[in-house]
Design a protein around this motif. Structure first.
Motif, PDB file in Angstrom:
ATOM      1  N   LEU A   1       0.823  -1.213   0.000  1.00  0.00           N
ATOM      2  CA  LEU A   1       0.000   0.000   0.000  1.00  0.00           C
ATOM      3  C   LEU A   1       0.857   1.264   0.000  1.00  0.00           C
ATOM      4  O   LEU A   1       0.556   2.240  -0.703  1.00  0.00           O
ATOM      5  N   ARG A   2       1.943   1.253   0.773  1.00  0.00           N
ATOM      6  CA  ARG A   2       2.802   2.443   0.827  1.00  0.00           C
ATOM      7  C   ARG A   2       3.498   2.681  -0.516  1.00  0.00           C
ATOM      8  O   ARG A   2       3.689   3.837  -0.927  1.00  0.00           O
ATOM      9  N   SER A   3       3.853   1.618  -1.217  1.00  0.00           N
ATOM     10  CA  SER A   3       4.484   1.773  -2.530  1.00  0.00           C
ATOM     11  C   SER A   3       3.519   2.409  -3.521  1.00  0.00           C
ATOM     12  O   SER A   3       3.884   3.314  -4.286  1.00  0.00           O
ATOM     13  N   LEU A   4       2.269   1.928  -3.507  1.00  0.00           N
ATOM     14  CA  LEU A   4       1.273   2.503  -4.405  1.00  0.00           C
ATOM     15  C   LEU A   4       0.948   3.941  -4.016  1.00  0.00           C
ATOM     16  O   LEU A   4       0.770   4.808  -4.877  1.00  0.00           O
ATOM     17  N   ALA A   5       0.876   4.195  -2.719  1.00  0.00           N
ATOM     18  CA  ALA A   5       0.572   5.547  -2.243  1.00  0.00           C
ATOM     19  C   ALA A   5       1.629   6.544  -2.701  1.00  0.00           C
ATOM     20  O   ALA A   5       1.327   7.691  -3.048  1.00  0.00           O
ATOM     21  N   ALA A   6       2.882   6.109  -2.732  1.00  0.00           N
ATOM     22  CA  ALA A   6       3.979   7.006  -3.115  1.00  0.00           C
ATOM     23  C   ALA A   6       3.840   7.508  -4.544  1.00  0.00           C
ATOM     24  O   ALA A   6       4.297   8.609  -4.878  1.00  0.00           O
TER      25      ALA A   6
ATOM     26  N   HIS B   1       1.265   8.572  -5.933  1.00  0.00           N
ATOM     27  CA  HIS B   1       0.303   9.669  -5.997  1.00  0.00           C
ATOM     28  C   HIS B   1       0.486  10.677  -4.855  1.00  0.00           C
ATOM     29  O   HIS B   1      -0.382  11.515  -4.625  1.00  0.00           O
ATOM     30  N   GLY B   2       1.604  10.584  -4.156  1.00  0.00           N
ATOM     31  CA  GLY B   2       1.842  11.510  -3.060  1.00  0.00           C
ATOM     32  C   GLY B   2       0.886  11.336  -1.901  1.00  0.00           C
ATOM     33  O   GLY B   2       0.593  12.288  -1.172  1.00  0.00           O
ATOM     34  N   ILE B   3       0.396  10.126  -1.719  1.00  0.00           N
ATOM     35  CA  ILE B   3      -0.532   9.838  -0.618  1.00  0.00           C
ATOM     36  C   ILE B   3       0.279   9.489   0.625  1.00  0.00           C
ATOM     37  O   ILE B   3       1.182   8.652   0.575  1.00  0.00           O
ATOM     38  N   GLY B   4      -0.042  10.101   1.733  1.00  0.00           N
ATOM     39  CA  GLY B   4       0.744   9.941   2.953  1.00  0.00           C
ATOM     40  C   GLY B   4       0.457   8.671   3.731  1.00  0.00           C
ATOM     41  O   GLY B   4      -0.520   7.960   3.477  1.00  0.00           O
ATOM     42  N   LYS B   5       1.310   8.406   4.718  1.00  0.00           N
ATOM     43  CA  LYS B   5       1.187   7.199   5.543  1.00  0.00           C
ATOM     44  C   LYS B   5      -0.131   7.181   6.311  1.00  0.00           C
ATOM     45  O   LYS B   5      -0.684   6.110   6.575  1.00  0.00           O
ATOM     46  N   GLN B   6      -0.638   8.361   6.669  1.00  0.00           N
ATOM     47  CA  GLN B   6      -1.884   8.409   7.434  1.00  0.00           C
ATOM     48  C   GLN B   6      -3.026   7.751   6.663  1.00  0.00           C
ATOM     49  O   GLN B   6      -3.820   7.003   7.233  1.00  0.00           O
ATOM     50  N   ARG B   7      -3.087   8.012   5.358  1.00  0.00           N
ATOM     51  CA  ARG B   7      -4.154   7.406   4.556  1.00  0.00           C
ATOM     52  C   ARG B   7      -3.939   5.905   4.425  1.00  0.00           C
ATOM     53  O   ARG B   7      -4.904   5.130   4.429  1.00  0.00           O
ATOM     54  N   VAL B   8      -2.679   5.477   4.325  1.00  0.00           N
ATOM     55  CA  VAL B   8      -2.398   4.044   4.290  1.00  0.00           C
ATOM     56  C   VAL B   8      -2.913   3.384   5.562  1.00  0.00           C
ATOM     57  O   VAL B   8      -3.579   2.342   5.524  1.00  0.00           O
TER      58      VAL B   8
ATOM     59  N   ALA C   1      -8.564  -2.371  -0.097  1.00  0.00           N
ATOM     60  CA  ALA C   1      -7.767  -1.292   0.500  1.00  0.00           C
ATOM     61  C   ALA C   1      -7.045  -0.486  -0.584  1.00  0.00           C
ATOM     62  O   ALA C   1      -6.976   0.742  -0.531  1.00  0.00           O
ATOM     63  N   VAL C   2      -6.507  -1.191  -1.588  1.00  0.00           N
ATOM     64  CA  VAL C   2      -5.853  -0.510  -2.709  1.00  0.00           C
ATOM     65  C   VAL C   2      -6.857   0.370  -3.444  1.00  0.00           C
ATOM     66  O   VAL C   2      -6.568   1.522  -3.796  1.00  0.00           O
ATOM     67  N   ALA C   3      -8.068  -0.159  -3.680  1.00  0.00           N
ATOM     68  CA  ALA C   3      -9.092   0.602  -4.390  1.00  0.00           C
ATOM     69  C   ALA C   3      -9.491   1.869  -3.633  1.00  0.00           C
ATOM     70  O   ALA C   3      -9.790   2.899  -4.240  1.00  0.00           O
ATOM     71  N   LEU C   4      -9.457   1.805  -2.306  1.00  0.00           N
ATOM     72  CA  LEU C   4      -9.874   2.951  -1.486  1.00  0.00           C
ATOM     73  C   LEU C   4      -8.745   3.951  -1.240  1.00  0.00           C
ATOM     74  O   LEU C   4      -8.993   5.064  -0.756  1.00  0.00           O
ATOM     75  N   LEU C   5      -7.542   3.584  -1.580  1.00  0.00           N
ATOM     76  CA  LEU C   5      -6.362   4.340  -1.170  1.00  0.00           C
ATOM     77  C   LEU C   5      -6.420   5.813  -1.571  1.00  0.00           C
ATOM     78  O   LEU C   5      -6.094   6.703  -0.776  1.00  0.00           O
TER      79      LEU C   5
END
Length: 302
Positions: free
Chosen positions: A94-99, A101-108, A139-143
């Motif tokens: 999840l953290r790799s995918l979040a990176a 799009h600039g999505i932070g750890k809090q959302r993960v 979880a990936v879909a909601l990220l």
């Protein structure tokens, strides 16, 4: 909103999706139904750019998926629960995918909590059960907190609590005004989840309607109980009427309304102990629609 216009996909001589036109509206859960091989998964893959249409188009929020500046914020999709690398933990995946799009750890951390993965967040995805894999895919879909949610068979492998959770999740997202497209082979669950349904058969659209209209358009039955049941069943029989005996002395009639049955019984002096209209289930409506559209059939056991 997902807008599909004359969408066609051919694989060699086989047409998987045939001139499909439909609109998936925001603010409601749209169920995507059809027999195996009907073209549902291929359609979903074309929506998110994994398959290129042979002809026609599909847009999400007015744009093709490959033209979206930040796709995960626009569209969240679960198409394959095994898409995570088996050697990575759920959290790492999840953290790799979040990176991207600039999505932070809090959302993960939020989506891990939403999907109930806290206790296994650091376990390798390859060790997950099918149900946990489904939760990770959701979880990936909601990220990206997307405006559109596309879930292909999301309840596979989930226990009853998980199935109910997916239902509540889909309805919650729709209630927020988002677009939700959900496929499933569990008709009883879809009946409780979807507001509107699209039904495919051999790649073609065969129904596009509110779920209530779909049920109402298919013949319901009337449950009848009488001390002269055999005589009454013979009286009601006709070219457009079928009677089916039950195991408890009652029988079901299709092709006549409860009022028509009551009138005929009264005219013949036959007393009735029960006259109960029975609505068609989504499963019955679905089977009636798709009975001639099944590509793969099973023979009855002998």
């Amino acid at each position: 909103m997902i807008v599909i216009e004359q969408l066609t996909k051919r694989f060699g001589s086989r047409t998987a999706v045939d001139s499909l036109t439909a609109t998936v509206q925001p603010g409601r859960v749209t169920g995507f139904l059809g027999p195996n091989g009907a073209g549902k998964s291929t359609t979903m893959r074309m929506i998110v750019g994994l398959d290129r249409p042979t002809s026609g188009s599909v847009t999400v929020g007015g744009k093709r998926y490959d033209k979206l500046a930040a796709p995960m914020h626009e569209v969240g999709a679960l198409l394959d629960a095994k898409a995570a690398h088996p050697g990575r933990s759920a959290e790492s995946h999840l953290r790799s995918l979040a990176a991207t799009h600039g999505i932070g750890k809090q959302r993960v951390d939020e989506v891990i909590a939403i999907t109930g993965l806290e206790s296994v967040a650091r376990r390798k995805a390859g060790k997950f059960s099918l149900g946990m894999g489904q939760r990770l895919g959701i979880a990936v879909a909601l990220l990206g907190d997307p405006a559109t949610l596309i879930l292909d068979e999301p309840v596979n492998g989930l226990d009853p609590e998980g199935v109910m959770w997916v239902r509540q999740l889909a309805r919650h997202y729709a209630a927020e005004g988002r677009t939700v497209l959900l496929s499933s082979h569990l008709m009883s669950e879809m009946a409780q989840t979807a507001d509107h349904v699209l039904v495919l058969g051999r790649g073609r659209l065969i129904a596009d309607a509110p779920i209530g209209d779909l049920l109402g358009a298919n013949a319901a039955s009337v449950r009848v109980r009488s001390p002269r049941a055999t005589e009454l069943a013979a009286l009601l029989a006709g070219p457009q009427v079928t009677t089916t005996p039950g195991t408890d002395g009652a029988f079901e009639v299709r092709g006549l309304t409860a009022a028509e049955i009551g009138d005929r019984a009264g005219a013949a002096g036959i007393s009735l102990h029960e006259l109960t209209p029975v609505s068609a289930s989504l499963e019955e409506a679905y089977l009636a629609l798709t009975q001639h559209e099944v590509e793969y059939r099973m023979e009855a056991a002998r």
